[in-house]
Design an enzyme around this catalytic site. Structure first.
Site, PDB file in Angstrom:
ATOM      1  N   GLU A 203       0.803  -1.222   0.000  1.00 48.11           N
ATOM      2  CA  GLU A 203       0.000   0.000   0.000  1.00 48.11           C
ATOM      3  C   GLU A 203       0.837   1.273   0.000  1.00 48.11           C
ATOM      4  OE1 GLU A 203      -3.069  -0.034   2.952  1.00 48.11           O
ATOM      5  OE2 GLU A 203      -4.012  -1.838   2.137  1.00 48.11           O
ATOM      6  N   GLU A 392      -5.174  -8.609   0.229  1.00 46.88           N
ATOM      7  CA  GLU A 392      -5.858  -8.420   1.518  1.00 46.88           C
ATOM      8  C   GLU A 392      -7.331  -8.205   1.262  1.00 46.88           C
ATOM      9  OE1 GLU A 392      -4.362  -5.397   4.198  1.00 46.88           O
ATOM     10  OE2 GLU A 392      -2.286  -5.945   3.767  1.00 46.88           O
TER      11      GLU A 392
HETATM   12  C1  BG6 Z   1      -4.573  -2.441   5.341  1.00 50.56           C
HETATM   13  C2  BG6 Z   1      -3.193  -2.775   5.861  1.00 50.56           C
HETATM   14  O1  BG6 Z   1      -4.545  -1.144   4.875  1.00 50.56           O
HETATM   15  O2  BG6 Z   1      -5.608  -2.444   6.251  1.00 50.56           O
HETATM   16  C3  BG6 Z   1      -3.179  -3.695   7.047  1.00 50.56           C
HETATM   17  O3  BG6 Z   1      -2.375  -3.279   4.834  1.00 50.56           O
HETATM   18  C4  BG6 Z   1      -4.221  -3.235   8.043  1.00 50.56           C
HETATM   19  O4  BG6 Z   1      -1.895  -3.689   7.613  1.00 50.56           O
HETATM   20  C5  BG6 Z   1      -5.595  -3.265   7.406  1.00 50.56           C
HETATM   21  O5  BG6 Z   1      -4.187  -3.983   9.201  1.00 50.56           O
HETATM   22  C6  BG6 Z   1      -6.676  -2.752   8.337  1.00 50.56           C
HETATM   23  O6  BG6 Z   1      -6.458  -1.386   8.581  1.00 50.56           O
HETATM   24  P1  BG6 Z   1      -6.637  -0.700   9.986  1.00 50.56           P
HETATM   25  O7  BG6 Z   1      -6.316   0.733   9.788  1.00 50.56           O
HETATM   26  O8  BG6 Z   1      -8.040  -0.909  10.366  1.00 50.56           O
HETATM   27  O9  BG6 Z   1      -5.687  -1.334  10.922  1.00 50.56           O
END
Ligand code: BG6
Length: 486
Positions: A203, A392
Site C-alpha cells: 500500500e 488483503e
Molecule cells: C490495510 C493494511 O490497509 O488495512 C493492514 O495493509 C491493516 O496492515 C488493514 O491492518 C486494516 O487497517 P486498519 O487501519 O483498520 O488497521
C-alpha cells in the site's frame, strides 16, 4: 515459558473449538450441508491464503539484533495509538510462529502472505546485514513449506528502520528508495530459493497519505503538498528499484509485484457509459501509483492537479517505476467511489456517499462487495494485467466470546460471503485472479487502532496469547475445501 507449555495451551484451544468444526471432519453435503453449486466455484488451482504483517504480529522488537522501526518510535509517542498500546509483544508470533502455521493448516489454506521486517535484516537500514534477523524468516519459510503452505513475502509493510528516518527523512529522500533496493536484493538472493512470489511495498498510497500527509501512521508527518508529492514519487521509485534488484539478484523465475490498495471506482449503475467513466476514474485517481507503474508516465490529470507542487523526477525515474512486473496484488476492503458518466473535462463524476451508507465495525470500512468485482476487472482491462492476487480483504468486527466459548462473528461471515461471491463473479468472467489472502489470520496490532479492532479469523487473547477460531474460520475452511463460496 517453555515452548511445550505454549503448544499445549494452543492445542487445548483448538480442541475446545471442535464445536466450530475446525478440528472435526467437515460436514458432507449429504449430511445436511448445502449442495455445492458448481457455478459458485473458483478456477482450479486458485490459491487460498491468509495475510499478516511483521510489525502487527511479531513482537520481540529487541530480539536477535533487530533495530528500531519508525513504528516503534511512533507507537511509544503519547497520543498516537487509541488504546495507548504498542506492538512490543503483539501476538508474540516471533516465538509462536510454529503454532500459527498450524492455525493456517487447520484452515486448509495453501498460501501465506507475511512481511519481512527490514530492521531485523538491516538494523541500521543499510550497511551490514544481521544474519540472525533473516534467520527468523528462514525458519518460518521452512515451517510453512513443511506444512504444505506456499510462502508469499512482502518486503515492506511500513516498518522503516528508524535510522533511515533520522538520517535522511525516510521516504522524503530518494536515498531511502536506493537502500530499499539493496535490502530487496539481499532478501531475494537469500530467500528466492524457497519464496517464488515477492511483493515490494504494501500500500504505497496509505504509507504516503496516512504516514506523511495526515500523520495518522508512522512517521506521523503532515507534509505540505509539494513534499508529499515527492514522497509519493520516491515510494514509487523504491518499488521500481526493488523490482529491478529482485530480477538481478533473485533466482531466475522469481515473480515480483506490488500490493496496492487502489482507489476502487464502481459504476453507480451498471450501464456502459458509467462503466467507461469508472475506468477513466480508476486511471486518474490512481495516477501516482498503479497508473504510473503500468504506464510509465503521470497522467495529464494528475500533473494538472499537482500543478506547481508536482514532484521532481527524470525520464529515467519513470522507466524504473514502470519496470515490468509479474503480477498485481490488490488490497480490497471497500468501495472508494461510485462513479457516473459526466459531460465534463474528466469524463466522470463521483456520487457523494449518503450519511446512511452502511459500514462495518470501522467508519472507513464501507460495505460494497462489488468492489471485489470491479477492482480486478478494471486492472485487467486498463493495463492488460494477466495475473492478479487479492492480497488483503477482510473486516474488523466487534467480536465477543459467547457463553459457550465460541466467537460467532456473523457480520464477518456475511461480509466475506458477499465479497467472495463478487470475486467469483470476476473469475467466472475470465478476470485473471489467481489467489486470495484473507486479512487476517489472527487479531493483531491494528496500527493507530491498537488492539481495539479485531480482523482475525482467530481471536487472540492478548494477555495469554491464546488463539480461538471464530465462526469465520469455519466458514473460510469450507470455502477453501469446496473452492467455492458456501
Ligand atoms: C490495510 C493494511 O490497509 O488495512 C493492514 O495493509 C491493516 O496492515 C488493514 O491492518 C486494516 O487497517 P486498519 O487501519 O483498520 O488497521
Amino acid at each position: 515459558m517453555s515452548s511445550d507449555g505454549i503448544s499445549r495451551r494452543h492445542f487445548a484451544t483448538l480442541a475446545g473449538a471442535a464445536a466450530l468444526g475446525l478440528s472435526a471432519a467437515p460436514a458432507h453435503p449429504a449430511d445436511g450441508g448445502t449442495r455445492e453449486n458448481a457455478s459458485a466455484s473458483f478456477p482450479a488451482g486458485f490459491r487460498w491464503g491468509t495475510a499478516t504483517s511483521a510489525y502487527q504480529i511479531e513482537g520481540a522488537v529487541n530480539e536477535d539484533g533487530r533495530g528500531p522501526a519508525i513504528w516503534d518510535r511512533f507507537a511509544h509517542t503519547p497520543g498516537t495509538i487509541i488504546d495507548h498500546s504498542n506492538a512490543d509483544v503483539a501476538c508474540d508470533h516471533y516465538r509462536l510462529y510454529r503454532d500459527d502455521v498450524q492455525l493456517m493448516k487447520a484452515l486448509g489454506s495453501m498460501a501465506y502472505r507475511f512481511s519481512i521486517a527490514w530492521p531485523r535484516v538491516f538494523p541500521d537500514g543499510s550497511g551490514t546485514p544481521n544474519p540472525n534477523g533473516l534467520g527468523f524468516y528462514d525458519r518460518l519459510i521452512d515451517e510453512l513449506l513443511a506444512n504444505g503452505i506456499e510462502p508469499f513475502a512482502t518486503l515492506y509493510h511500513w516498518d522503516l528502520p528508524q535510522t533511515l528516518q533520522d538520517r535522511f527523512g525516510g521516504w522524503m529522500s530518494r536515498d531511502t528508495a536506493k537502500v530499499f533496493a539493496d535490502y530487496a536484493a539481499y532478501v531475494a538472493e537469500r530467500l528466492s530459493d524457497r519464496v517464488s512470489h515477492i511483493f515490494t511495498i504494501n500500500e504505497c498510497s496509505r504509507l504516503v497519505h496516512l504516514g506523511h500527509g495526515l500523520g495518522i501512521d508512522a512517521p506521523g508527518l503532515k507534509l505540505p503538498q509539494a513534499e508529499l508529492n515527492q514522497v509519493r514519487h520516491n515510494v514509487a521509485l523504491g518499488h521500481g528499484l526493488a523490482v529491478q534488484a529482485i530480477r538481478a539478484r533473485g533466482r531466475p523465475g522469481t515473480k515480483v509485484g506490488p500490493a496496492e490498495n487502489l482507489v476502487v471506482c464502481i459504476p453507480a449503475i451498471d450501464t456502459p457509459a458509467n462503466v467507461r467513466a469508472a475506468e477513466i476514474a480508476t486511471r486518474e485517481l490512481n495516477g501516482g501509483y498503479l497508473t504510473v507503474m503500468f504506464e510509465g508516465r503521470y497522467t495529464d490529470g494528475f500533473l494538472a492537479e499537482a500543478g506547481k507542487d508536482a514532484p521532481k523526477y527524470t525520464a529515467e525515474d519513470l522507466r524504473i517505476i514502470s519496470s515490468p512486473i509479474d503480477f498485481l496484488g490488490l488490497n480490497i476492503y471497500k468501495p472508494d467511489h461510485y462513479v457516473m458518466a459526466a459531460d465534463n473535462e474528466r469524463g466522470f463524476a463521483l456520487a457523494p456517499f449518503p450519511a446512511s451508507f452502511p459500514h462495518m465495525d470501522a467508519d472507513w470500512l464501507r460495505v460494497g462487495p462489488e468492489a471485489m468485482y470491479w477492482a480486478p476487472r478494471h486492472a485487467a482491462k486498463l493495463w492488460g494485467v494477466q495475473s492478479i492476487y487479492v492480497t488483503e480483504n477482510g473486516t474488523s468486527s466487534a467480536d465477543e466470546v459467547a457463553a459457550d466459548g465460541n466467537v460467532y462473528d456473523l457480520d464477518r461471515v456475511m461480509y466475506l460471503r458477499n465479497y467472495l461471491q463478487q470475486l467469483q463473479r470476476a473469475t467466472s468472467q475470465g478476470v485473471p485472479v489467481a489467489g486470495y489472502f484473507l486479512w487476517s489470520l489472527i487479531d493483531n496490532f491494528e496500527w493507530a487502532d491498537g488492539y481495539e479492532k479485531r480482523f482475525g479469523l482467530y481471536r487472540v487473547d492478548f494477555k495469554t496469547q491464546r488463539r480461538t477460531p471464530k465462526l469465520s474460520a469455519s466458514f473460510y475452511r469450507e470455502v477453501i475445501k469446496q473452492n467455492a463460496v458456501v
